[in-house]
Write an enzyme that holds these catalytic residues in place. Structure first.
Site, short mmCIF file in Angstrom:
data_model
loop_
_atom_site.label_atom_id
_atom_site.label_comp_id
_atom_site.label_asym_id
_atom_site.label_seq_id
_atom_site.Cartn_x
_atom_site.Cartn_y
_atom_site.Cartn_z
CG ASP A 1 90.81 22.05 163.62
OD1 ASP A 1 91.51 23.27 163.82
OD2 ASP A 1 90.34 21.59 162.95
CG HIS B 1 95.78 22.76 161.39
ND1 HIS B 1 95.89 23.64 162.28
CD2 HIS B 1 94.48 22.38 161.61
CE1 HIS B 1 94.50 24.04 162.97
NE2 HIS B 1 93.88 23.25 162.26
CB CYS C 1 97.36 25.06 164.86
SG CYS C 1 98.80 24.65 163.31
#
Length: 568
Positions: free
Chosen positions: A458, A392, A512
């Site tokens: 994030d 990620h 991501c």
């Protein structure tokens, strides 16, 4: 081999029965026993002695010896056996191949194996023998929220426990599952997915690793394969190796699609024939004779397809492009390679263990000290650090590392525009109608607040990022000592605050890396100017702009490719 496994299973079942009987004894006769989830199993002394004698007798028989009566000259005293430690964790479900079973209690993990109580037509248990575990991984469930596994899950994503077992253990598991459930997969599968009830705490993860890293669990591990704990990317590659339709089903649970046959063949050929089968080079950026060039290949270009994870080459290429082609903000910024944090955060290796007197923060800085030999990062306003954890991507931005305290100053809008907007009419049309108030394009007041801080951006908000920020502070601490020396300065959580920004969120499991690049691009084009934490950046850019980013980067690379080919 089969006798050894059966003996291990008998020993494990005996231990389980002893534990159960011990619990019944505790109900009848209260004792001062620990109540924490991880305990040392405490048995009645007489039961433990009987069990030790049985195991010792079996050991003697296995070596062709006979044990004489107690106290005889030829009798050997049984060696003391420490009680096995075990950890219990709440879980929701087990997925093996195309078989699904709901939990009927807690997972119990000991030095001898793992036992899973399951619901079914007839409630029962299945066990994984320690010596039959090839690998394991503990993943944040947030990376799988686009799949069927956590479809409809409410609240924070739980942890996922991934187990990779031997073929012999997989066959045994299938037989055990068939006795519990009427419908099971016809094909055996060596991969188990366990959905835990909640996110594991740091202590629980450490305790789990301490058990699964015991020697008994390493007997079946492959010396040439991925090492445990397996990362998310390792697990995906293993699942891709399953025969259809198991690969499609398991990857679908995690929000991914199975490789087509030609993709699998291509990956196999690359692994077997080495350099001869490597994809051809497309571009080098920046072009020669510039230093620090990044090579982009056709294989790198393939990860820009929808649903694919961006790799480190694409991340590094586009961040460098943003920095070199940007405007005034880019000139005040520095971008670290995607390998910077990977090097900074890795555990000590064998050579480093020989220097235990060197503090950990100095050891980590030693690995990356040459990465900034041509730049003084404390003269920069912004340091961009791409971070990859369990496949990620997210972005950390160190703001004003040379500033030692909060500072108010007059607001002056930048005069020079960014060159990045040239030729991007589609992106210009997608600008949000009202950018965030704290950014340059929206700020209406005469003064702004500047402060040294670490911003975390994030797109999934997977977990706490404090450990990442702590490592970055430690790095800055040693870098300051090396670069500046005096006056001394401490980089603490008070002097260099960390904050998770409220940023646009991804709506799938694969974008991501694209969001990381868009955060960096938006920061350079419309930077934050007022640092009153936490920052609200939800309207920084529209989601449609991110959906076009893959094609924009692909077009950019192919345009550079045609230009560099024409120069030859």
């Amino acid at each position: 081999m089969e006798d050894v496994r059966e003996r291990e299973r008998r020993r494990w079942k005996e231990f389980r029965e002893r534990k159960t009987s011990s619990l019944h004894l505790h109900l009848k006769k209260p004792r001062n026993t620990p109540t924490e989830p991880i305990v040392l199993s405490s048995e009645e002394e007489e039961e433990e002695e009987e069990e030790e004698e049985e195991e010792e007798e079996e050991l003697y028989k296995g070596n062709g010896l006979e044990q004489t009566g107690g106290g005889g000259e030829n009798s050997l005293p049984p060696p003391p056996l420490p009680p096995p430690s075990f950890l219990q964790l709440d879980f929701v479900s087990l997925h093996v191949g195309q078989t699904h079973a709901d939990a009927n209690g807690k997972i119990t993990i000991t030095e001898n194996g793992i036992i899973l109580p399951l619901k079914g037509v007839e409630d029962g248990e299945v066990a994984v023998v320690a010596s039959q575990l090839r690998g394991y991984g503990v993943w944040d469930g947030g990376v799988a929220q686009g799949g069927l596994l956590l479809g409809g899950w409410k609240g924070p994503a739980p942890s996922l426990l991934f187990l990779w077992v031997t073929d012999a253990q997989a066959n045994l598991l299938q037989r055990e599952l068939s006795s519990i459930q009427t419908s099971t997969s016809e094909s055996t599968c060596p991969f188990l997915l366990l959905v835990l009830k909640e996110q594991l705490q740091e202590l629980q993860t450490a305790l789990l690793a301490s058990i699964l890293d015991m020697d008994e669990y390493k007997k079946a591990s492959s010396s040439g394969g991925p090492t445990s704990p397996l990362e998310w990317t390792d697990g995906l590659l293993l699942l891709h190796s399953c025969p259809p339709p198991l690969d499609q089903h398991l990857l679908g649970l995690l929000g991914h699609s199975a490789m087509r046959n030609n993709q699998k063949n291509k990956k196999t050929n690359l692994g077997s024939s080495g350099l001869q089968q490597l994809p051809t080079r497309l571009i080098q950026y920046p072009a020669a004779p510039s230093k620090g060039r990044i090579t982009v290949t056709k294989e790198d270009l393939a990860c820009l397809s929808a649903g694919e994870f961006l790799n480190d080459v694409i991340i590094d290429f586009y961040l460098k492009f943003l920095l070199l082609e940007g405007g005034a903000v880019a000139e005040r910024s520095h971008v670290f390679s995607s390998f910077f944090y990977k090097q900074l955060s890795r555990r000590r290796v064998a050579g480093e263990d020989n220097a235990p007197s060197v503090p950990d923060l100095h050891m980590r800085h030693q690995r990356v000290k040459t990465w900034t030999r041509h730049v003084d990062i404390f003269t920069k306003d912004f340091l961009f650090v791409p971070v990859n954890q369990e496949a990620h991507w997210y972005l950390a931005v160190v703001c004003f590392p040379g500033l030692e305290d909060v500072q108010y100053q007059a607001f002056q809008s930048a005069t020079g525009g960014s060159k990045l907007t040239a030729g991007k009419a589609s992106s210009l049309n997608l600008r949000p109608q009202q950018p965030p108030e704290c950014t340059e394009q929206s700020w209406q007041k005469d003064t702004v607040l500047r402060r040294p801080c670490i911003l975390v951006m994030d797109s999934l908000k997977l977990s706490c990022h404090e450990n990442v920020c702590r490592l970055l502070r430690d790095y800055l601490q040693v870098e300051w000592e090396v670069r500046r020396g005096t006056p001394p300065r401490l980089f603490t959580s008070d002097s260099m605050r960390s904050s998770s920004c409220r940023v646009p969120q991804q709506d799938n499991s694969s974008d991501c890396g694209v969001y990381l690049l868009q955060y960096a691009e938006s920061f350079l084009q419309n930077p934050v100017v007022h640092f009153d934490l936490p920052l609200r950046l939800e309207r920084w850019f529209p989601r449609q702009q991110v959906r076009q980013k893959r094609e924009e980067i692909r077009t950019l690379i192919m345009t550079m490719h045609r230009g560099q080919m024409g120069e030859k």
